[in-house]
Design a protein around this motif. Sequence first.
Motif, PDB file in Angstrom:
ATOM      1  N   ALA A   1       0.828  -1.207   0.000  1.00 10.52           N
ATOM      2  CA  ALA A   1       0.000   0.000   0.000  1.00 10.52           C
ATOM      3  C   ALA A   1       0.866   1.262   0.000  1.00 10.52           C
ATOM      4  O   ALA A   1       0.610   2.202  -0.756  1.00 10.52           O
ATOM      5  N   VAL A   2       1.895   1.265   0.836  1.00 11.68           N
ATOM      6  CA  VAL A   2       2.793   2.425   0.903  1.00 11.68           C
ATOM      7  C   VAL A   2       3.518   2.601  -0.430  1.00 11.68           C
ATOM      8  O   VAL A   2       3.657   3.719  -0.938  1.00 11.68           O
ATOM      9  N   LEU A   3       3.995   1.502  -1.003  1.00 16.95           N
ATOM     10  CA  LEU A   3       4.672   1.586  -2.301  1.00 16.95           C
ATOM     11  C   LEU A   3       3.735   2.138  -3.370  1.00 16.95           C
ATOM     12  O   LEU A   3       4.140   2.981  -4.182  1.00 16.95           O
ATOM     13  N   ALA A   4       2.488   1.695  -3.374  1.00 12.65           N
ATOM     14  CA  ALA A   4       1.527   2.176  -4.371  1.00 12.65           C
ATOM     15  C   ALA A   4       1.300   3.681  -4.222  1.00 12.65           C
ATOM     16  O   ALA A   4       1.296   4.419  -5.212  1.00 12.65           O
ATOM     17  N   VAL A   5       1.135   4.138  -3.000  1.00 10.57           N
ATOM     18  CA  VAL A   5       0.925   5.569  -2.750  1.00 10.57           C
ATOM     19  C   VAL A   5       2.164   6.376  -3.136  1.00 10.57           C
ATOM     20  O   VAL A   5       2.064   7.497  -3.638  1.00 10.57           O
ATOM     21  N   SER A   6       3.344   5.781  -2.939  1.00  5.18           N
ATOM     22  CA  SER A   6       4.585   6.522  -3.206  1.00  5.18           C
ATOM     23  C   SER A   6       4.726   6.921  -4.674  1.00  5.18           C
ATOM     24  O   SER A   6       5.408   7.897  -4.979  1.00  5.18           O
ATOM     25  N   PHE A   7       4.073   6.214  -5.574  1.00  7.64           N
ATOM     26  CA  PHE A   7       4.152   6.578  -6.986  1.00  7.64           C
ATOM     27  C   PHE A   7       3.289   7.788  -7.320  1.00  7.64           C
ATOM     28  O   PHE A   7       3.434   8.382  -8.386  1.00  7.64           O
ATOM     29  N   ARG A   8       2.428   8.168  -6.378  1.00  7.37           N
ATOM     30  CA  ARG A   8       1.586   9.344  -6.582  1.00  7.37           C
ATOM     31  C   ARG A   8       1.942  10.473  -5.620  1.00  7.37           C
ATOM     32  O   ARG A   8       1.410  11.567  -5.743  1.00  7.37           O
ATOM     33  N   ASN A   9       2.823  10.189  -4.669  1.00  2.00           N
ATOM     34  CA  ASN A   9       3.174  11.189  -3.666  1.00  2.00           C
ATOM     35  C   ASN A   9       4.699  11.301  -3.596  1.00  2.00           C
ATOM     36  O   ASN A   9       5.372  10.397  -3.097  1.00  2.00           O
ATOM     37  N   GLU A  10       5.220  12.403  -4.098  1.00  4.71           N
ATOM     38  CA  GLU A  10       6.671  12.566  -4.202  1.00  4.71           C
ATOM     39  C   GLU A  10       7.362  12.545  -2.834  1.00  4.71           C
ATOM     40  O   GLU A  10       8.466  12.008  -2.698  1.00  4.71           O
ATOM     41  N   LYS A  11       6.717  13.079  -1.826  1.00  4.28           N
ATOM     42  CA  LYS A  11       7.313  13.104  -0.479  1.00  4.28           C
ATOM     43  C   LYS A  11       7.508  11.677   0.050  1.00  4.28           C
ATOM     44  O   LYS A  11       8.564  11.336   0.587  1.00  4.28           O
ATOM     45  N   ILE A  12       6.505  10.840  -0.110  1.00  3.82           N
ATOM     46  CA  ILE A  12       6.602   9.444   0.325  1.00  3.82           C
ATOM     47  C   ILE A  12       7.627   8.705  -0.542  1.00  3.82           C
ATOM     48  O   ILE A  12       8.437   7.927  -0.027  1.00  3.82           O
ATOM     49  N   HIS A  13       7.598   8.963  -1.834  1.00  2.32           N
ATOM     50  CA  HIS A  13       8.555   8.334  -2.747  1.00  2.32           C
ATOM     51  C   HIS A  13       9.994   8.667  -2.329  1.00  2.32           C
ATOM     52  O   HIS A  13      10.854   7.778  -2.265  1.00  2.32           O
ATOM     53  N   ASP A  14      10.247   9.927  -2.020  1.00  3.90           N
ATOM     54  CA  ASP A  14      11.593  10.341  -1.604  1.00  3.90           C
ATOM     55  C   ASP A  14      11.999   9.691  -0.287  1.00  3.90           C
ATOM     56  O   ASP A  14      13.161   9.324  -0.104  1.00  3.90           O
ATOM     57  N   LYS A  15      11.057   9.539   0.623  1.00  2.00           N
ATOM     58  CA  LYS A  15      11.350   8.898   1.910  1.00  2.00           C
ATOM     59  C   LYS A  15      11.733   7.428   1.705  1.00  2.00           C
ATOM     60  O   LYS A  15      12.688   6.937   2.317  1.00  2.00           O
ATOM     61  N   ILE A  16      11.008   6.746   0.847  1.00  2.00           N
ATOM     62  CA  ILE A  16      11.329   5.344   0.562  1.00  2.00           C
ATOM     63  C   ILE A  16      12.704   5.247  -0.090  1.00  2.00           C
ATOM     64  O   ILE A  16      13.513   4.390   0.262  1.00  2.00           O
ATOM     65  N   ARG A  17      12.985   6.137  -1.027  1.00  2.00           N
ATOM     66  CA  ARG A  17      14.313   6.157  -1.660  1.00  2.00           C
ATOM     67  C   ARG A  17      15.411   6.390  -0.620  1.00  2.00           C
ATOM     68  O   ARG A  17      16.471   5.772  -0.689  1.00  2.00           O
ATOM     69  N   ASP A  18      15.150   7.272   0.345  1.00  2.00           N
ATOM     70  CA  ASP A  18      16.132   7.519   1.421  1.00  2.00           C
ATOM     71  C   ASP A  18      16.367   6.268   2.258  1.00  2.00           C
ATOM     72  O   ASP A  18      17.500   5.965   2.627  1.00  2.00           O
ATOM     73  N   LEU A  19      15.302   5.547   2.567  1.00  2.00           N
ATOM     74  CA  LEU A  19      15.439   4.318   3.348  1.00  2.00           C
ATOM     75  C   LEU A  19      16.268   3.282   2.593  1.00  2.00           C
ATOM     76  O   LEU A  19      17.166   2.650   3.170  1.00  2.00           O
ATOM     77  N   TYR A  20      15.966   3.110   1.311  1.00  2.00           N
ATOM     78  CA  TYR A  20      16.747   2.180   0.498  1.00  2.00           C
ATOM     79  C   TYR A  20      18.195   2.647   0.372  1.00  2.00           C
ATOM     80  O   TYR A  20      19.121   1.836   0.408  1.00  2.00           O
ATOM     81  N   ARG A  21      18.407   3.956   0.220  1.00  2.00           N
ATOM     82  CA  ARG A  21      19.761   4.496   0.120  1.00  2.00           C
ATOM     83  C   ARG A  21      20.564   4.191   1.384  1.00  2.00           C
ATOM     84  O   ARG A  21      21.716   3.758   1.310  1.00  2.00           O
ATOM     85  N   MET A  22      19.960   4.377   2.553  1.00  2.00           N
ATOM     86  CA  MET A  22      20.654   4.085   3.818  1.00  2.00           C
ATOM     87  C   MET A  22      20.994   2.605   3.919  1.00  2.00           C
ATOM     88  O   MET A  22      22.098   2.236   4.347  1.00  2.00           O
TER      89      MET A  22
END
Length: 135
Positions: free
Chosen positions: A43-64
């Motif tokens: 659900a979070v992943l699906a929303v992240s494709f429509r919400n740049e703030k959530i998308h960036d947060k997920i990218r930050d988590l993966y980056r860490m």
Amino acid sequence: EYGSLLKKFKAQDLAPEDRLKRLLEAIWSREYYEKINVAGSFAVLAVSFRNEKIHDKIRDLYRMFKIFLVREFSYLNDQGVISTKNPTHTAEIIMTMIEGSRHFRAFIIEDDQIRRYNQDMIGAARHFLQSHMAM
């Protein structure tokens, strides 16, 4: 998920081979897999494709998480425990294995087979890391 793994992973005092073993066991442990319900994750992943703030947060988590794995793989490669010419690419492949196996497991693996499945994934990751395939 990854933040708790990073906080709990304290392997500096271990021999390099034991450090690899503990890392792979942590990644493919039931505790790790069940930290977050896979449906919530989707659900979070699906929303992240429509919400740049959530998308960036997920990218930050993966980056860490990627930084953490690159550091571990660089150390383990220097110690001769794994074989990689490119720890960054190796981290990306292992991350793909982690995410793919986590999602696949939710749909295919029966509850009574989880332990065996996790051991198989540890073996596959170890084989990849210790072969000359890790580029």
